[in-house]
Design a protein around this motif. Sequence first.
Motif, mmCIF file in Angstrom:
data_model
loop_
_atom_site.group_PDB
_atom_site.id
_atom_site.type_symbol
_atom_site.label_atom_id
_atom_site.label_comp_id
_atom_site.label_asym_id
_atom_site.label_seq_id
_atom_site.Cartn_x
_atom_site.Cartn_y
_atom_site.Cartn_z
ATOM 1 N N LYS A 21 1.375 -1.169 0.374
ATOM 2 C CA LYS A 21 0.397 -0.059 -0.086
ATOM 3 C C LYS A 21 0.758 1.021 -0.039
ATOM 4 N N PRO A 22 1.886 0.943 0.641
ATOM 5 C CA PRO A 22 2.062 2.521 0.717
ATOM 6 C C PRO A 22 3.292 2.825 -0.494
ATOM 7 N N MET A 23 4.330 1.774 -0.669
ATOM 8 C CA MET A 23 4.712 1.765 -1.924
ATOM 9 C C MET A 23 3.895 2.514 -3.269
ATOM 10 N N LEU A 24 2.888 1.681 -3.382
ATOM 11 C CA LEU A 24 1.832 2.144 -4.335
ATOM 12 C C LEU A 24 1.676 3.402 -4.170
ATOM 13 N N CYS A 25 0.948 4.443 -3.154
ATOM 14 C CA CYS A 25 0.984 5.440 -2.822
ATOM 15 C C CYS A 25 2.393 6.437 -3.639
ATOM 16 N N LEU A 26 3.407 6.122 -3.437
ATOM 17 C CA LEU A 26 4.034 6.394 -4.027
ATOM 18 C C LEU A 26 4.749 6.272 -5.760
ATOM 19 N N LEU A 29 2.416 8.945 -6.506
ATOM 20 C CA LEU A 29 3.196 10.339 -7.004
ATOM 21 C C LEU A 29 4.342 10.385 -7.578
ATOM 22 N N LEU A 30 5.006 9.496 -7.784
ATOM 23 C CA LEU A 30 6.030 9.928 -8.745
ATOM 24 C C LEU A 30 5.693 10.129 -10.216
ATOM 25 N N ALA A 31 4.344 9.088 -10.252
ATOM 26 C CA ALA A 31 3.924 9.233 -12.368
ATOM 27 C C ALA A 31 3.672 10.505 -12.030
ATOM 28 N N SER A 32 2.440 11.215 -10.787
ATOM 29 C CA SER A 32 2.139 12.074 -11.263
ATOM 30 C C SER A 32 2.850 13.285 -11.402
ATOM 31 N N ALA A 33 3.455 13.312 -11.127
ATOM 32 C CA ALA A 33 4.896 14.267 -11.198
ATOM 33 C C ALA A 33 5.712 13.659 -12.601
ATOM 34 N N GLY A 34 5.422 13.029 -12.964
ATOM 35 C CA GLY A 34 5.898 12.946 -14.180
ATOM 36 C C GLY A 34 7.139 12.114 -14.538
ATOM 37 N N VAL A 35 7.035 11.246 -12.920
ATOM 38 C CA VAL A 35 8.736 10.316 -13.514
ATOM 39 C C VAL A 35 7.835 8.468 -13.919
ATOM 40 N N SER A 51 -5.978 0.004 -11.034
ATOM 41 C CA SER A 51 -5.972 1.106 -10.614
ATOM 42 C C SER A 51 -5.277 2.059 -10.921
ATOM 43 N N SER A 52 -4.387 2.397 -11.950
ATOM 44 C CA SER A 52 -3.217 2.935 -12.155
ATOM 45 C C SER A 52 -3.797 4.702 -12.425
ATOM 46 N N PRO A 53 -4.233 5.596 -12.355
ATOM 47 C CA PRO A 53 -4.192 6.578 -12.797
ATOM 48 C C PRO A 53 -3.416 7.937 -13.697
ATOM 49 N N SER A 54 -2.183 7.143 -14.236
ATOM 50 C CA SER A 54 -1.014 7.696 -15.228
ATOM 51 C C SER A 54 -0.713 6.422 -16.007
ATOM 52 N N PRO A 55 -0.619 7.222 -17.175
ATOM 53 C CA PRO A 55 0.229 6.211 -17.887
ATOM 54 C C PRO A 55 1.138 6.112 -18.074
ATOM 55 N N LEU A 56 1.944 6.491 -17.508
ATOM 56 C CA LEU A 56 3.509 6.851 -17.375
ATOM 57 C C LEU A 56 3.448 5.767 -15.825
ATOM 58 N N LEU A 57 3.016 5.156 -15.166
ATOM 59 C CA LEU A 57 2.441 3.889 -13.875
ATOM 60 C C LEU A 57 2.064 2.497 -14.121
ATOM 61 N N ARG A 58 2.773 1.398 -14.871
ATOM 62 C CA ARG A 58 2.283 0.339 -15.603
ATOM 63 C C ARG A 58 2.568 -0.504 -14.260
ATOM 64 N N PHE A 59 2.050 -1.826 -14.560
ATOM 65 C CA PHE A 59 1.814 -3.061 -13.143
ATOM 66 C C PHE A 59 2.543 -4.252 -14.052
ATOM 67 N N ILE A 458 12.219 13.650 -6.104
ATOM 68 C CA ILE A 458 11.976 12.938 -7.819
ATOM 69 C C ILE A 458 12.659 14.541 -8.101
ATOM 70 N N GLU A 459 13.531 14.734 -7.483
ATOM 71 C CA GLU A 459 14.888 15.725 -8.241
ATOM 72 C C GLU A 459 15.263 14.942 -8.507
ATOM 73 N N ASN A 460 16.222 14.758 -7.576
ATOM 74 C CA ASN A 460 17.072 13.394 -6.879
ATOM 75 C C ASN A 460 17.049 12.240 -8.258
ATOM 76 N N LEU A 461 15.471 11.782 -8.801
ATOM 77 C CA LEU A 461 15.458 10.695 -9.631
ATOM 78 C C LEU A 461 15.457 11.422 -10.684
ATOM 79 N N ARG A 462 15.229 12.520 -10.946
ATOM 80 C CA ARG A 462 16.065 12.614 -12.607
ATOM 81 C C ARG A 462 17.536 13.229 -12.427
ATOM 82 N N LYS A 463 17.979 13.298 -11.604
ATOM 83 C CA LYS A 463 19.058 13.716 -11.902
ATOM 84 C C LYS A 463 20.079 12.022 -11.937
ATOM 85 N N ILE A 464 19.002 11.468 -10.715
ATOM 86 C CA ILE A 464 19.955 10.013 -11.367
ATOM 87 C C ILE A 464 19.370 9.482 -13.389
#
Length: 473
Positions: A21-26, A29-35, A51-59, A458-464
């Motif tokens: 559950k908490p990892m799915l919340c994360l 949140l990441l997908a909604s931010a464009g990750v 249950s995915s609200p974003s095309p950036l999130l796949r299961f 999120i910014e650090n993930l983008r840097k990575i």
Amino acid sequence: MEDPREPHVLILPFPAQGHTKPMLCLAKLLASAGVRVTFLSTHHNRCSPSSSPSPLLRFVSISDGLPDDHPRSLELIGEFLLSIKTAMKARLREFLLSESAEPPLTCVIADGIMSIGIDVAEELGVLAISFRTFSACCLWTFFCVPTFIHEGKLPFPDDDLDKEFHGLPGAEGLLRRRDLPSMCRSQIESNPYRYFLDETTTMTRASALILNTFDTLEGPMLSRLTTIFANVYAIGPLHALAAESDIGHSSGRTAFVGSLRIEDRSCMTWLDSQASRSVVYVSFGSLAKITIDQLMELRHGLVDGGRPFLWVLREDAILGENEETVKSLLSELKVPSERRCVVNWAPQEEVLAHPAVGGFLSHGGWNSTLESIAAGIPMICWPHTGDQQINSRWVSEVWKIGLDMKDTCDRSTVETMVRTLMEDKNEEIMKSMARISALSSASVVSEGSSSKNLGRLIENLRKIGRTSRAISR
């Protein structure tokens, strides 16, 4: 020079409800931010793509290595953990090597007890971040366990669990032996004991640590963890942070929270018929099991407590040799009544937010604790395993937002604690809960600490992503 790459994160939870559950919340949140996010579960605990609200999130899912009919229960936890370390690890490596998604994977966020994610990420040259899904106070305790063993404090030299326990930095004068994580009562040679110690050690190889908590709740313990990890991101309560961001609610809250069990929403109608702050909500999570004797003591204690109660009583939660007796008891309890409602599973966040609910009798799991804090509902903790023992001590003695019923289950104690929480309206608990609940709310607004920490992550993930290389196949 390699071309800059978009971030693409693989999220790998431990295959259980409380971790998923908490990892799915994360993930959302990441997908909604464009990750771009790939959420990797097991076939047995598969999350629905709907249950995915974003095309950036796949299961996606892989096998955990166990046969379909394996119960994957706490009683057989050793077999489960061994399969994860061997068969599932091999399948994870095969999956990543065959993965052809674009952009290529740039980071693995692995559950803190899924070090296979760190192992495979290192092998394939991908950065790894660890997400421990329980409290900072418990994680700090886990890191100190090897010292306790070295100093001869573990295993306990006798059976006196009420003896004060000294030596946990930041918690002097607070703990009894019974308040340490449940594994501390086991023999240190046992396989589960070694597994969790090894997992905690492996976490230190991760480039950063994510925790589902917030700065003003666990600041002292978070400070101690910064001596181990260069980057610590406290981004909780994640369910509240996601709700504040309003991610996925248009498709329905049940789909959003990612429950692996079917929720019985009839309990919400029953709550609508109850007086304000009159109901005791009872739930011991998705894994805990109780004996028939414990069930009867809880039942009598709740009835004698004089308040209506909503009880989540899973069909697989009762231990007993006589299956017919268990079925008979459950059938009797689930007969609708003005004073009680018993369901197999409930939409917990909605229940705790309902105006009829005034107290929560819980196992003290971390998700439940945070959800109770966010809703401002004081707790009675009856911990079973894992981190729950230490969580319940912090609930009662540090945050003072509830009562600790640890290691006891008799009708008289249950009745007394229900009456104390619901009738006596313990002023200290109510004031403490109101204060901490307000801090929780403040942490998830746009300028709150958890929101800012999520932004840093999120910014650090983008840097990575900009500096990463593709996996060699």
